[in-house]
Design a protein around this motif. Structure first.
Motif, PDB file in Angstrom:
ATOM      1  N   GLU A 134      12.517 -26.714 -34.513  1.00 53.51           N
ATOM      2  CA  GLU A 134      12.422 -27.788 -35.690  1.00 53.51           C
ATOM      3  C   GLU A 134      13.015 -28.953 -35.173  1.00 53.51           C
ATOM      4  O   GLU A 134      13.786 -29.129 -34.020  1.00 53.51           O
ATOM      5  CB  GLU A 134      13.442 -27.452 -37.050  1.00 53.51           C
ATOM      6  CG  GLU A 134      14.619 -27.113 -36.742  1.00 53.51           C
ATOM      7  CD  GLU A 134      15.432 -26.916 -38.105  1.00 53.51           C
ATOM      8  OE1 GLU A 134      15.184 -27.541 -39.004  1.00 53.51           O
ATOM      9  OE2 GLU A 134      16.225 -25.794 -38.194  1.00 53.51           O
ATOM     10  N   PHE A 188       8.524 -25.996 -37.200  1.00 50.31           N
ATOM     11  CA  PHE A 188       7.456 -25.135 -36.371  1.00 50.31           C
ATOM     12  C   PHE A 188       7.631 -23.537 -36.413  1.00 50.31           C
ATOM     13  O   PHE A 188       8.879 -23.039 -36.192  1.00 50.31           O
ATOM     14  CB  PHE A 188       7.181 -25.598 -34.741  1.00 50.31           C
ATOM     15  CG  PHE A 188       6.599 -26.800 -34.645  1.00 50.31           C
ATOM     16  CD1 PHE A 188       5.049 -27.087 -35.031  1.00 50.31           C
ATOM     17  CD2 PHE A 188       7.342 -27.866 -34.149  1.00 50.31           C
ATOM     18  CE1 PHE A 188       4.617 -28.253 -34.799  1.00 50.31           C
ATOM     19  CE2 PHE A 188       6.543 -29.037 -33.925  1.00 50.31           C
ATOM     20  CZ  PHE A 188       5.474 -29.229 -34.107  1.00 50.31           C
ATOM     21  N   VAL A 218       0.877 -20.812 -33.538  1.00 45.28           N
ATOM     22  CA  VAL A 218       1.847 -21.844 -34.318  1.00 45.28           C
ATOM     23  C   VAL A 218       1.640 -22.445 -35.521  1.00 45.28           C
ATOM     24  O   VAL A 218       0.316 -22.838 -35.656  1.00 45.28           O
ATOM     25  CB  VAL A 218       1.831 -23.016 -33.073  1.00 45.28           C
ATOM     26  CG1 VAL A 218       2.871 -24.355 -33.486  1.00 45.28           C
ATOM     27  CG2 VAL A 218       2.337 -22.476 -31.799  1.00 45.28           C
ATOM     28  N   ALA A 243       3.163 -24.994 -38.853  1.00 40.44           N
ATOM     29  CA  ALA A 243       3.973 -26.282 -39.065  1.00 40.44           C
ATOM     30  C   ALA A 243       4.279 -26.547 -40.752  1.00 40.44           C
ATOM     31  O   ALA A 243       3.030 -26.537 -41.440  1.00 40.44           O
ATOM     32  CB  ALA A 243       3.569 -27.488 -38.466  1.00 40.44           C
ATOM     33  N   TRP A 286      -0.831 -31.919 -37.858  1.00 36.08           N
ATOM     34  CA  TRP A 286      -0.669 -31.591 -36.635  1.00 36.08           C
ATOM     35  C   TRP A 286      -1.845 -31.001 -35.849  1.00 36.08           C
ATOM     36  O   TRP A 286      -2.642 -30.393 -36.672  1.00 36.08           O
ATOM     37  CB  TRP A 286       0.515 -30.410 -36.455  1.00 36.08           C
ATOM     38  CG  TRP A 286       1.917 -31.069 -36.709  1.00 36.08           C
ATOM     39  CD1 TRP A 286       2.492 -30.854 -37.836  1.00 36.08           C
ATOM     40  CD2 TRP A 286       2.698 -31.685 -35.653  1.00 36.08           C
ATOM     41  NE1 TRP A 286       3.552 -31.526 -37.709  1.00 36.08           N
ATOM     42  CE2 TRP A 286       3.951 -32.266 -36.368  1.00 36.08           C
ATOM     43  CE3 TRP A 286       2.579 -32.102 -34.542  1.00 36.08           C
ATOM     44  CZ2 TRP A 286       4.815 -32.862 -35.878  1.00 36.08           C
ATOM     45  CZ3 TRP A 286       3.705 -32.862 -33.859  1.00 36.08           C
ATOM     46  CH2 TRP A 286       4.807 -33.250 -34.616  1.00 36.08           C
TER      47      TRP A 286
END
Length: 289
Positions: free
Chosen positions: A87, A101, A124, A126, A198
């Motif tokens: 983070e 994340f 990944v 977020a 993102w």
């Protein structure tokens, strides 16, 4: 018998001393009363801002998946384990943000642990928050941005370097590399941020070497040796250029060191390269120039 007059000077000194002490006492009283009872508004505001707790992994997992666990990871599918990657706080256009994340690992059902393979990375995600009205507000939740890593895990990140792409765009640069047969490549995986979203911008190669398959000493003695070639290697830095493609700036990789091509037998100074955003990810466009 004549009486000696009593000196008035000690009395005057005593009176003055009493007055000074009284004045000091009143000053202390009023200053103390002001410190205890009255606090400047700016101090109150600054204290309130400092006391605002940043979102943690439990909040991020709840916002992303609707559940959280007693630890830092939860089962998000029968074969998936999701937990904290890293983070970090950052700012864009004078707005303060904080991102958590997550990494989702694929679990091997036979051992109930993430797959341990060099080709197995993580997904990944977020959860992104903005500081507004002295509170962190969720502005973006993405369960899957892209993939990164190997051996079933993501690279360790303590504080990602930030590349400014434009006044409203930034990218976190994550160190990543791999090697095979004595050759090694290194660079940055870019996760770009704009409009509260993102995006995986791809891998930018910034370095390469053949340190595991070269021998300068042997080459000096026998230039025609078929066993190993001469040693070479370079490192580079990323710079955003004014030119843009698909709303993202071109990236220049400024290299230091040497490289070699199939046509060359001796290392030569490494040439700079240019990456262009193709609409999905950045790609090396040096050969197209």
């Amino acid at each position: 018998m004549t009486k000696t007059p009593t000196p008035k000077k000690p009395l005057l000194i005593a009176l003055l001393t009493t007055a000074v002490l009284a004045t000091a006492g009143l000053s202390y009283y009023f200053s103390t009363s002001q410190e205890i009872g009255t606090v400047p508004e700016q101090i109150v505001a600054d204290t309130a801002k400092k006391s605002v707790e940043k979102p943690d992994v439990a909040m991020a997992l709840t916002d992303l998946f609707g559940i959280s666990g007693p630890g830092d990871s939860i089962k998000t599918a029968p074969d998936a384990l999701t937990g904290l990657w890293f983070e970090q706080s950052f700012s864009v256009e004078n707005q303060q943000y904080h991102v958590v994340f997550t990494k989702t690992q694929t679990v091997d059902p036979e051992i109930n642990a993430p797959f341990d393979s060099h080709v197995q990375g993580v997904i990944v995600g977020a959860a992104t928050y903005v500081l507004k009205d002295d509170a962190w507000q969720l502005v973006g939740k993405q369960k899957e941005i892209g993939e990164i890593g190997s051996w079933g895990d993501a690279p360790e990140v303590k504080n990602a370097a930030i590349l400014t792409l434009s006044p409203s765009q930034i990218a976190f640069m994550i160190d990543f590399g791999y090697g095979m047969g004595g050759f090694f490549e290194e660079g940055k995986v870019l996760f770009g941020f704009s409009n509260n979203t993102w995006q995986d911008l791809g891998f930018i190669q910034t370095g390469s070497n053949n340190s595991g398959s070269c021998d300068d000493t042997e080459q000096a003695e026998d230039p025609d040796s078929p066993l190993m070639g001469p040693c070479w290697g370079y490192t580079g830095t990323i710079t955003a250029l004014p030119e843009t493609h698909n709303n993202f700036p071109d990236l220049l990789i400024v290299k230091q060191g040497t490289e070699i091509t199939e046509e060359q037998k001796k290392p030569v100074p490494a040439k700079n390269s240019t990456y262009i955003f193709d609409g999905q990810k950045y790609a090396d466009a040096t050969g197209d120039e």
